[in-house]
Design a protein around this motif. Structure first.
Motif, PDB file in Angstrom:
ATOM      1  N   GLY A 101      -0.105  -8.204   2.431  1.00  0.00           N
ATOM      2  CA  GLY A 101      -1.128  -7.235   2.766  1.00  0.00           C
ATOM      3  C   GLY A 101      -0.920  -6.577   4.120  1.00  0.00           C
ATOM      4  O   GLY A 101      -1.666  -5.654   4.471  1.00  0.00           O
ATOM      5  N   GLU A 102       0.080  -6.988   4.857  1.00  0.00           N
ATOM      6  CA  GLU A 102       0.325  -6.417   6.182  1.00  0.00           C
ATOM      7  C   GLU A 102       1.285  -5.238   6.075  1.00  0.00           C
ATOM      8  O   GLU A 102       2.310  -5.324   5.396  1.00  0.00           O
ATOM      9  CB  GLU A 102       0.923  -7.490   7.114  1.00  0.00           C
ATOM     10  CG  GLU A 102       1.285  -6.959   8.501  1.00  0.00           C
ATOM     11  CD  GLU A 102       2.009  -7.998   9.343  1.00  0.00           C
ATOM     12  OE1 GLU A 102       2.482  -7.643  10.450  1.00  0.00           O
ATOM     13  OE2 GLU A 102       2.133  -9.156   8.904  1.00  0.00           O
ATOM     14  N   SER A 103       0.967  -4.171   6.737  1.00  0.00           N
ATOM     15  CA  SER A 103       1.804  -2.976   6.801  1.00  0.00           C
ATOM     16  C   SER A 103       2.119  -2.480   5.377  1.00  0.00           C
ATOM     17  O   SER A 103       1.422  -2.814   4.404  1.00  0.00           O
ATOM     18  CB  SER A 103       3.070  -3.264   7.590  1.00  0.00           C
ATOM     19  OG  SER A 103       3.777  -2.071   7.858  1.00  0.00           O
ATOM     20  N   ILE A 104       3.146  -1.658   5.254  1.00  0.00           N
ATOM     21  CA  ILE A 104       3.452  -1.061   3.949  1.00  0.00           C
ATOM     22  C   ILE A 104       4.032  -2.084   2.996  1.00  0.00           C
ATOM     23  O   ILE A 104       3.608  -2.219   1.844  1.00  0.00           O
ATOM     24  CB  ILE A 104       4.418   0.130   4.143  1.00  0.00           C
ATOM     25  CG1 ILE A 104       3.775   1.204   5.030  1.00  0.00           C
ATOM     26  CG2 ILE A 104       4.820   0.716   2.796  1.00  0.00           C
ATOM     27  CD1 ILE A 104       4.717   2.320   5.435  1.00  0.00           C
ATOM     28  N   ALA A 105       5.040  -2.854   3.473  1.00  0.00           N
ATOM     29  CA  ALA A 105       5.697  -3.835   2.610  1.00  0.00           C
ATOM     30  C   ALA A 105       4.699  -4.863   2.097  1.00  0.00           C
ATOM     31  O   ALA A 105       4.723  -5.242   0.912  1.00  0.00           O
ATOM     32  CB  ALA A 105       6.833  -4.518   3.372  1.00  0.00           C
ATOM     33  N   GLN A 160       3.900  11.052  10.652  1.00  0.00           N
ATOM     34  CA  GLN A 160       2.484  10.766  10.837  1.00  0.00           C
ATOM     35  C   GLN A 160       1.953   9.868   9.705  1.00  0.00           C
ATOM     36  O   GLN A 160       1.224   8.900   9.949  1.00  0.00           O
ATOM     37  CB  GLN A 160       1.685  12.056  10.894  1.00  0.00           C
ATOM     38  CG  GLN A 160       1.933  12.929  12.114  1.00  0.00           C
ATOM     39  CD  GLN A 160       3.231  13.744  11.989  1.00  0.00           C
ATOM     40  OE1 GLN A 160       3.835  13.780  10.905  1.00  0.00           O
ATOM     41  NE2 GLN A 160       3.639  14.365  13.083  1.00  0.00           N
ATOM     42  N   GLU A 161       2.320  10.221   8.462  1.00  0.00           N
ATOM     43  CA  GLU A 161       1.885   9.407   7.330  1.00  0.00           C
ATOM     44  C   GLU A 161       2.405   7.974   7.448  1.00  0.00           C
ATOM     45  O   GLU A 161       1.689   6.996   7.221  1.00  0.00           O
ATOM     46  CB  GLU A 161       2.386  10.021   6.017  1.00  0.00           C
ATOM     47  CG  GLU A 161       1.716  11.331   5.634  1.00  0.00           C
ATOM     48  CD  GLU A 161       2.313  11.886   4.344  1.00  0.00           C
ATOM     49  OE1 GLU A 161       3.291  11.290   3.848  1.00  0.00           O
ATOM     50  OE2 GLU A 161       1.804  12.897   3.837  1.00  0.00           O
ATOM     51  N   THR A 162       3.685   7.862   7.826  1.00  0.00           N
ATOM     52  CA  THR A 162       4.305   6.535   7.913  1.00  0.00           C
ATOM     53  C   THR A 162       3.660   5.703   9.009  1.00  0.00           C
ATOM     54  O   THR A 162       3.337   4.522   8.824  1.00  0.00           O
ATOM     55  CB  THR A 162       5.813   6.672   8.185  1.00  0.00           C
ATOM     56  OG1 THR A 162       6.383   7.573   7.216  1.00  0.00           O
ATOM     57  CG2 THR A 162       6.494   5.327   8.073  1.00  0.00           C
ATOM     58  N   ALA A 163       3.459   6.300  10.169  1.00  0.00           N
ATOM     59  CA  ALA A 163       2.853   5.566  11.293  1.00  0.00           C
ATOM     60  C   ALA A 163       1.443   5.116  10.934  1.00  0.00           C
ATOM     61  O   ALA A 163       1.027   4.001  11.284  1.00  0.00           O
ATOM     62  CB  ALA A 163       2.833   6.448  12.532  1.00  0.00           C
ATOM     63  N   HIS A 164       0.664   5.975  10.237  1.00  0.00           N
ATOM     64  CA  HIS A 164      -0.691   5.618   9.856  1.00  0.00           C
ATOM     65  C   HIS A 164      -0.689   4.434   8.881  1.00  0.00           C
ATOM     66  O   HIS A 164      -1.523   3.524   8.980  1.00  0.00           O
ATOM     67  CB  HIS A 164      -1.403   6.813   9.232  1.00  0.00           C
ATOM     68  CG  HIS A 164      -2.813   6.520   8.823  1.00  0.00           C
ATOM     69  ND1 HIS A 164      -3.838   6.367   9.727  1.00  0.00           N
ATOM     70  CD2 HIS A 164      -3.351   6.311   7.577  1.00  0.00           C
ATOM     71  CE1 HIS A 164      -4.955   6.106   9.078  1.00  0.00           C
ATOM     72  NE2 HIS A 164      -4.688   6.066   7.776  1.00  0.00           N
ATOM     73  N   ALA A 165       0.237   4.427   7.935  1.00  0.00           N
ATOM     74  CA  ALA A 165       0.315   3.352   6.945  1.00  0.00           C
ATOM     75  C   ALA A 165       0.748   2.029   7.584  1.00  0.00           C
ATOM     76  O   ALA A 165       0.427   0.956   7.067  1.00  0.00           O
ATOM     77  CB  ALA A 165       1.285   3.740   5.822  1.00  0.00           C
ATOM     78  N   ASN A 206      10.806   8.938  10.083  1.00  0.00           N
ATOM     79  CA  ASN A 206      10.191  10.156   9.576  1.00  0.00           C
ATOM     80  C   ASN A 206       9.634  10.010   8.170  1.00  0.00           C
ATOM     81  O   ASN A 206       8.880  10.871   7.710  1.00  0.00           O
ATOM     82  CB  ASN A 206      11.198  11.305   9.585  1.00  0.00           C
ATOM     83  CG  ASN A 206      11.603  11.682  11.004  1.00  0.00           C
ATOM     84  OD1 ASN A 206      10.773  11.707  11.912  1.00  0.00           O
ATOM     85  ND2 ASN A 206      12.889  11.959  11.191  1.00  0.00           N
ATOM     86  N   GLY A 207      10.021   8.982   7.451  1.00  0.00           N
ATOM     87  CA  GLY A 207       9.548   8.817   6.083  1.00  0.00           C
ATOM     88  C   GLY A 207       9.935   7.441   5.560  1.00  0.00           C
ATOM     89  O   GLY A 207      10.762   6.733   6.157  1.00  0.00           O
ATOM     90  N   LEU A 208       9.349   7.068   4.392  1.00  0.00           N
ATOM     91  CA  LEU A 208       9.591   5.717   3.889  1.00  0.00           C
ATOM     92  C   LEU A 208       9.276   5.654   2.412  1.00  0.00           C
ATOM     93  O   LEU A 208       8.303   6.260   1.933  1.00  0.00           O
ATOM     94  CB  LEU A 208       8.725   4.725   4.673  1.00  0.00           C
ATOM     95  CG  LEU A 208       8.889   3.241   4.400  1.00  0.00           C
ATOM     96  CD1 LEU A 208       8.731   2.445   5.690  1.00  0.00           C
ATOM     97  CD2 LEU A 208       7.847   2.788   3.377  1.00  0.00           C
ATOM     98  N   LEU A 209      10.097   4.913   1.680  1.00  0.00           N
ATOM     99  CA  LEU A 209       9.850   4.586   0.279  1.00  0.00           C
ATOM    100  C   LEU A 209       9.757   3.065   0.172  1.00  0.00           C
ATOM    101  O   LEU A 209      10.558   2.339   0.777  1.00  0.00           O
ATOM    102  CB  LEU A 209      10.986   5.066  -0.623  1.00  0.00           C
ATOM    103  CG  LEU A 209      11.207   6.567  -0.795  1.00  0.00           C
ATOM    104  CD1 LEU A 209      12.394   6.797  -1.714  1.00  0.00           C
ATOM    105  CD2 LEU A 209       9.966   7.237  -1.359  1.00  0.00           C
TER     106      LEU A 209
END
Length: 732
Positions: A218-222, A238-243, A265-268
């Motif tokens: 449940g922590e961060s994106i992963a 911005q989206e990545t930092a917020h997530a 700058n981005g993440l999958l």
């Protein structure tokens, strides 16, 4: 005119070299040259995954002294989707813009060399539009071919190798190769033992990420993707930092140390699952690429994640099969080892059994064990205090061996420091115990490897045989002692010619002088232990008088020793040797020892008298619960009390001192005065000095004692009674 191919940093780049897209691209260039002449031109694309326009082609004269000024491509109008192409004229260049619904656009920029712009016909516009569409289709085909290639490579790698780390790194590398917007990847697996997601493989991060990164569920994106199983895509920083805002400080520091997160700058991120169970997540990061992630990229990454799941499952299945195989191989090896060990054990058992049956003795048994084990083995016989093989160095004193091993049943490892070499020598000591009796030990010098199981087994079986040999020897000795006891008892009761005949049969000289020594053992209630102590004491006496003619035996709880004297100093020498034997006995005390020595017997006729005196002297100590060495002639007045029981002696003492004992606290000082007075031979001056009192005070106390005890110190009978009571009290 020359063609310059500008190779972009992005992964989906057109490489126009030799045969690649030669037909469609050559046709497009040919038409541009036909319609636009030698004017410098460039081609720009911005499609679904492009964040900005990218330069595909540019031409200029080789001898040109200036380069075309940087081009600024305006954004499309909101109503551009219903158009196929537009024309724009700028001060420095002309732009021919082509639109492709839901895919993007392309621009052909033409530098001005003439006052009049080049006006294209409708057919020319359509031809260029379709030509660019063909290039776009070829780009997609190339990308699809690369995707298929990488996917097939991943599938092949799953079955080609079982190195799971290599497979996973290859899968991440393939994903990066076909998803142009990504330039780093990280795979997390869930560790249930710590309830955390931990890095398993990475591309593009420093290996320090493996050290401290542990992500909570449940922590961060992963952590969120692992928790709910929903893939996630972020196209901007911005989206990545917020997530990632809820990532812990430690995990942020660990990630940032492995790769600067300010450039992210981005993440999958997609889950890795096995059926309904999630086992980890696969994450791709964009740090420097200019492209943007697409939904197709997310689906493609999920395919690579599924490959990863298969690879991990294959690795686990392989590990299980390998473990089962290794287990079977280990069992097979153990069975073979047990079979070989059983053969060896059987051989050793038969060899040792033969030793037992052949009555070879302790030295032969020890030498055979040394040969069978390949180790030097020494046997320390505690009862006879003798080393085997003979003349072997005694590494430990007998007292040390007894202290170390008397109460033990298991082997003991001991390090012995050698002053000569300055090194420690390690010994393994195997105690030999028969019931409660310590018989001795086997000593083996060993190195840091210790002893093998087979060597231990050999020593244990050999120890049993050696114990049997010692017990057998002790039993034989007991029979011989019984015979010797009978001979000696017949000797001391014989008279006349019968006495001389018996003395001759025992090797005694009629006119020689002899001493009889009687050693009495008490406080040893274990009969087997008593028998072992008798055997050990006899051995000690043999050592002490090994240069003297002797006759010695043990019977029940005593040892009788008859030794011949050769000179006037023999009496003193005997006293010293007996005292030394007693002192050594006390170090390993298992029974109380009282030794009595009779008077010197001048001729065999007086041996019985010396025997009775020695016996009485020893029993004198025993009856008073004392131990040590005493000569009959040193007993003095105590000889008169030898036939008195201790109860009679105690009753006599009580009768004398009873008035003083009625009130001990009151009369203690008077009792001490009369005892000191007798000790100082009735000397008033010595007694007063001993008690630190005045003589007149002494006389007063003595008169009080006379009154209380109803005696007169001037009466010889009363004085003798009091002297005897004081003496017996001190002796008791």
């Amino acid at each position: 005119m020359y063609i310059q191919i500008l190779i972009s940093r992005y992964k989906c780049v057109f490489l126009y070299m030799e045969d690649t897209w030669m037909n469609s691209f050559s046709l497009l260039l040919e038409k541009l040259h036909e319609w636009f002449g030698d004017q410098p031109s460039s081609i720009w694309f911005q499609f679904s995954r492009d964040r900005h326009f990218r330069l595909i082609f540019s031409s200029f004269h080789e001898n040109a002294t200036t380069i075309i000024p940087p081009m600024t491509v305006p954004h499309c109008d909101s109503d551009a989707n219903d158009k196929r192409y537009t024309y724009e004229s700028l001060p420095s260049q002309q732009m021919y813009r082509f639109f492709y619904e839901n895919e993007g656009q392309a621009v052909i920029c033409l530098g001005h060399k003439a006052n009049q712009p080049v006006i294209l016909t409708a057919d020319q516009w359509d031809l260029l539009w379709f030509g660019i569409r063909l290039l776009l289709a070829e780009e997609k085909m190339t990308a699809k071919a690369e995707e298929s290639k990488k996917l097939f490579e991943g599938i092949r790698s799953i079955s080609a190798t079982l190195d799971v780390d290599q497979i996973i790194r290859g899968i991440i590398g393939n994903a990066l190769a076909v998803i142009p917007a990504a330039d780093a990847g990280l795979l997390h697996l869930y560790d249930p033992s710590i309830d955390r997601l931990i890095p398993k493989a990475t591309v593009g991060f420093y290996d320090t990420v493996f050290k401290d990164l542990k992500m909570r569920v449940g922590e961060s994106i992963a952590g969120k993707v692992f928790e709910d199983g929903i893939p996630r895509m972020y196209k901007t920083s911005q989206e990545t930092a917020h997530a990632m805002k809820d990532i812990s400080a430690d995990n942020f520091h660990s990630l940032n140390h492995a790769k600067a997160l300010q450039d992210l700058n981005g993440l999958l991120c997609v889950p890795i699952s096995r059926g309904e169970k999630r086992i980890g997540v696969l994450v791709l990061h964009q740090f420097h690429q200019e492209n943007v992630f697409t939904e197709y990229d997310l689906d493609l990454l999920q395919g690579f994640a599924d490959q990863t799941s298969i690879a991990l499952q294959n690795a686990e299945l392989y590990a299980e099969v390998k473990q089962a195989y290794e287990h079977m191989a280990a069992i097979s090896a153990q069975l073979q080892a047990k079979h070989d060990d059983w053969i060896q054990r059987n051989h050793i058992h038969e060899s040792i059994k033969q030793l037992s049956l052949q009555n070879k003795g302790a030295e032969t048994i020890v030498k055979t064990l040394s040969k069978m084990t390949g180790h030097p083995i020494y046997f320390a016989d505690w009862l006879e205090q003798k080393m085997y093989p003979e003349k072997s160095l005694l590494f430990f004193s007998w007292d040390e061996l007894y202290t170390l091993l008397n109460k033990r049943r298991q082997p003991v490892s001991v390090n012995l420091f050698s002053p000569a070499s300055g090194d420690d020598q390690r010994f393994c000591l195997y105690p030999l115990i028969n019931g409660s009796i310590f018989l001795g030990c086997l000593m083996l010098p060993v190195d840091e490897r210790g002893l093998s199981d087979l060597t231990r087994m050999t020593i244990e079986q050999g120890s049993a045989v050696l114990i049997l040999d010692l017990v057998k020897k002790q039993s034989i000795s007991s029979v011989l002692y019984k015979r010797a006891h009978d001979l000696f008892q017949e000797l001391i009761v014989s008279k006349g010619n019968e006495l001389f005949d018996r003395a001759h049969s025992m090797g005694l000289q009629p006119q020689a002088t002899y001493y009889v020594i009687y050693a009495h053992l008490t406080q040893c209630h274990d009969l087997a232990l008593l028998e072992a102590n008798i055997h050990r004491l006899i051995t000690r006496f043999k050592w002490a008088f090994n240069k003297t003619q002797m006759f010695v035996y043990g019977f029940h709880n005593h040892v009788t020793l008859l030794i011949r004297t050769l000179g006037s100093r023999d009496g003193k020498d005997i006293r010293e040797r007996l005292q030394q034997a007693y002192d050594e006995w006390e170090l390993g005390k298992e029974a109380s020892l009282s030794i009595g020595v009779g008077s010197m017997a001048s001729g065999i006729e007086q041996i019985s008298k010396s025997y009775e005196e020695a016996k009485k002297a020893a029993l004198y100590l025993t009856n008073r619960s004392r131990s040590g060495v005493v000569h009959y002639k040193d007993l003095g007045i105590n000889r008169l009390m030898l036939n008195q029981s201790q109860a009679d002696i105690d009753a006599f003492i009580h009768d004398v001192f009873a008035p003083l004992w009625q009130d001990p606290e009151k009369y203690e000082e008077w009792e001490q005065t009369i005892i000191t007075y007798m000790k100082c031979s009735q000397s008033p001056q010595l007694t007063a000095k001993e008690l630190h009192i005045h003589v007149n005070t002494l006389y007063q106390r003595l008169r009080k004692v006379e009154e209380l005890l109803h005696i007169d110190l001037r009466d010889p009978e009363d004085l003798l009674k009091l002297q005897l009571a004081c003496h017996l009290r001190q002796e008791g």
